[in-house]
Write a protein that holds these residues in place. Structure first.
Motif, PDB file in Angstrom:
ATOM      1  N   LYS A  37     -24.604 -24.178  41.188  1.00 41.56           N
ATOM      2  CA  LYS A  37     -24.931 -24.924  42.393  1.00 41.56           C
ATOM      3  C   LYS A  37     -23.748 -25.779  42.820  1.00 41.56           C
ATOM      4  O   LYS A  37     -23.085 -26.425  41.997  1.00 41.56           O
ATOM      5  N   GLU A  39     -22.527 -28.923  44.937  1.00 41.88           N
ATOM      6  CA  GLU A  39     -22.932 -30.161  45.593  1.00 41.88           C
ATOM      7  C   GLU A  39     -21.906 -30.503  46.666  1.00 41.88           C
ATOM      8  O   GLU A  39     -20.712 -30.570  46.406  1.00 41.88           O
ATOM      9  N   GLN A  40     -22.396 -30.710  47.911  1.00 37.95           N
ATOM     10  CA  GLN A  40     -21.495 -30.983  49.025  1.00 37.95           C
ATOM     11  C   GLN A  40     -21.896 -32.301  49.665  1.00 37.95           C
ATOM     12  O   GLN A  40     -23.062 -32.501  50.036  1.00 37.95           O
ATOM     13  N   ASP A  41     -20.938 -33.181  49.788  1.00 41.81           N
ATOM     14  CA  ASP A  41     -21.191 -34.471  50.421  1.00 41.81           C
ATOM     15  C   ASP A  41     -20.195 -34.626  51.557  1.00 41.81           C
ATOM     16  O   ASP A  41     -19.023 -34.910  51.337  1.00 41.81           O
ATOM     17  N   ASN A  47     -26.375 -30.731  58.614  1.00 43.50           N
ATOM     18  CA  ASN A  47     -26.930 -30.184  57.384  1.00 43.50           C
ATOM     19  C   ASN A  47     -27.599 -28.843  57.636  1.00 43.50           C
ATOM     20  O   ASN A  47     -27.980 -28.518  58.763  1.00 43.50           O
TER      21      ASN A  47
END
Length: 624
Positions: A37, A39-41, A47
């Protein structure tokens, strides 16, 4: 480099095409390991949509009503068209100001009567909630209306016998008169269909369909007692009729669905059915019940059906639901297997049982001619039971296209009209067409053999006959011999062949008569080609050589020692023009000539110079 192990896992001697998992492809029942997975910030970025914004995919479990959109949106078929401006009640024109802001919106705003764009009348959009009648429960109800105008202009010629009672030409002493004839027919086909379901990958949950055909036709011939049995009637006739061609309910038994979209449905009522690829045995619209569907990811299709045959209108050939049902029943089972025995070829296996119990009834057509029993031989009624065992295929082997069909007819007849005794039925049929494509051209070679009765005085009937044929083969109705019906006895009493039929079967009528297995049979060899000169214009040419398989029956009926087998040479050409490059407007013009062979001339010798017969067909189809 990281993808190499995954690719290697899908190769090797133990991996088949079924087991292999290609990149970017999914296989039901198998879950490919997901990557880690991520994780994108990214503050300020849009989104991804939440899972609720997507449809659930039906996997065969639970009721289909559980499917739906999990987010509140407008009718998904009208999301864009719902923005179209409304018409001004004063001017009747839409406010085009919105198109200045959204110029591409105009491309989806069209009249509901426009047949070339999405509209409710064609079933492109479901019935809206405000227009849906109260008795329709649930969503996704579609309404389909269609209308077809079919116009035929058909000058032709064929041997027209002179009646014993009178003649249109008093000074004529020949058995046959002038051969010219004319047929005009205008047919309007109107149909409506109401269905429910998500139909992208599977049939409707339920469908109700009604199709009516209204025809007005005119016929003109050279002699009396050809169009009507009364010698006093004129040599032309105008009739009109309304036939019910479809009236059925179709129900999708979803509990038998698989998660690869295989289905099983049941259909009851008047419906179209064909036993094989080319319509050699049974192609008709009849009253019956049919269970059909597919399996193995649509590689196997099947039909199980039972039909109680309707009477036909004598002059239009349409279904006559006002007449009593015939005592003629057809039970059919066929199965189609794709890529068998080789990839690209579909095989079909047929088992058809025809149970006829019309031997104790006398039936005449609407023109007064007896059709059951036929006015031939001992003129006695008969019943018969016939089993047809068949195998056919259609497709290609490499670049060679192949379509073939074989039937064996086995059964029992209660009366042979030559011997007046019961007889067994043992006949067979084989046909094949091989073609090869070169650019816009397709070259075809056709062959057909329908067995004839070798000895009409024994206890075996060996002439092959169909139930209700309409063959798409060797030029189809462009061919003279397939298109025209040639009288053998009198005007409308018994014919050499049936209209829109390829078999030489000596039946009283192809649509109202009984099958006849005491016949001379048919042999055909033909060459032809289809030429798509433009996307709108196709030209087709065919040359067929025809023979009787055996003339023993003809010799007995005509009391002649010998009759040659040659029927003649049938040459035809046609042009199909589609001005819109679709099926909404189609024009067809065809012409055919039969150069009579020695056998045909022997039967119709007194026609004198009429050894060449013609057929011209002009056809215009307009569809909505």
């Amino acid at each position: 480099m990281e993808a190499a192990p995954a690719a290697a896992a899908n190769t090797g001697p133990d991996i088949t095409a079924e087991k292999a998992l290609l990149d970017e492809r999914r296989r039901p029942g198998y879950k490919k390991p997901l990557p880690d997975k991520i994780e994108q910030d990214n503050p300020g970025a849009a989104n991804a949509p939440p899972p609720e914004a997507f449809y659930d995919k039906y996997d065969g479990e639970g009721p289909m009503s559980s499917l739906g959109v999990n987010v509140v949106v407008p009718d998904r078929w009208r999301i864009t068209s719902g923005l179209c401006p409304k018409k001004d009640p004063k001017t009747g024109l839409p406010d085009r100001a919105l198109f200045g802001i959204f110029p591409k919106l105009e491309a989806v705003c069209h009249s509901t009567q426009d047949p070339f764009h999405h509209n409710v009348l064609k079933g492109d959009k479901p019935i809206s909630a405000k227009d849906k009648p109260g008795f329709l429960h649930g969503d996704d109800w579609f309404f389909i209306a269609n209308a077809i105008s079919d116009t035929i202009v058909e000058p032709r010629s064929f041997p027209q016998p002179v009646t014993q009672a009178t003649s249109q030409n008093p000074n004529s002493i020949d058995q046959f008169s002038r051969s010219n004839s004319l047929v005009l027919a205008q047919t309007f086909i109107t149909g409506v269909s109401l269905l429910k379901g998500l139909t992208a990958f599977k049939p409707p949950i339920v469908e109700y369909r009604l199709t009516l055909a209204t025809q007005v036709n005119y016929a003109s011939v050279a002699e009396r007692q050809i169009l009507r049995v009364k010698p006093s009637d004129l040599t032309h006739r105008t009739t009109a009729f309304v036939g019910v061609q479809e009236a059925f309910v179709d129900y999708h038994m979803a509990r038998f669905d698989s998660n690869r979209y295989d289905f099983i449905s049941v259909r009851a009522g008047i419906q179209e059915i064909t036993a094989d690829f080319r319509g050699f045995l049974f192609l008709d619209q009849q009253l019956g019940v049919r269970v059909f569907g597919d399996r193995d990811n649509n590689r196997i299709q099947f039909n199980l059906a039972a039909f109680w045959r309707l009477e036909k209108d004598s002059n239009s050939g349409l279904n006559d639901i006002t007449a009593p049902l015939r005592h003629d029943f057809v039970f059919l089972a066929n199965i189609f297997r794709q890529d068998f025995p080789v990839v690209g070829l579909t095989s079909a296996f047929q088992l058809v049982y025809n149970r006829n119990r019309e031997g104790s009834f006398i039936h005449s057509d609407k023109n007064g001619f007896p059709v059951r029993p036929s006015i031939i031989g001992d003129i006695r009624g008969h019943n018969y039971d016939v089993f047809y065992l068949g195998y056919g295929n259609d497709g290609h082997i490499g670049r060679v296209n192949l379509s073939s069909q074989f039937y064996a007819a086995l059964g029992h007849d209660t009366n042979n009209f030559i011997t007046s005794k019961p007889a067994k039925i043992a006949a067979f049929f084989a046909a094949a067409e091989v073609s090869y494509d070169v650019d816009f051209m397709r070259f075809r070679l056709s062959g057909l053999y329908a067995s004839g009765d070798k000895n009409p005085r024994d206890n075996t009937e060996g002439g092959f006959d169909a139930i209700s044929e309409n063959p798409q083969f060797a030029g189809a109705d462009t061919s003279y011999y397939i298109r025209q019906s040639i009288p053998f006895v009198g005007g409308g009493l018994v014919n050499i062949n049936g209209r829109n039929g390829i078999l030489t079967d000596l039946r009283s009528s192809g649509i109202e008569g009984q099958s006849n297995f005491v016949n001379p049979g048919t042999v055909l060899l033909g060459v032809g080609g289809d030429f798509d000169l433009t996307p709108k214009l196709r030209v087709t040419a065919n040359v067929n050589q025809l023979w009787f398989a055996n003339t023993s029956v003809l010799q007995v009926l005509r009391n002649e020692g010998t009759i040659p087998r040659s029927i003649g040479t049938d040459a035809s050409i046609s042009a199909i023009y589609r001005p819109k490059a679709n099926q909404n407007i189609v024009f067809r013009l065809s012409g055919a000539v039969l150069q009579a062979g020695s056998g045909f001339k022997d039967l119709f010798a007194s026609t004198g110079h009429n050894s060449r017969f013609y057929s011209i067909l002009g056809n215009a189809i307009l569809a909505f």
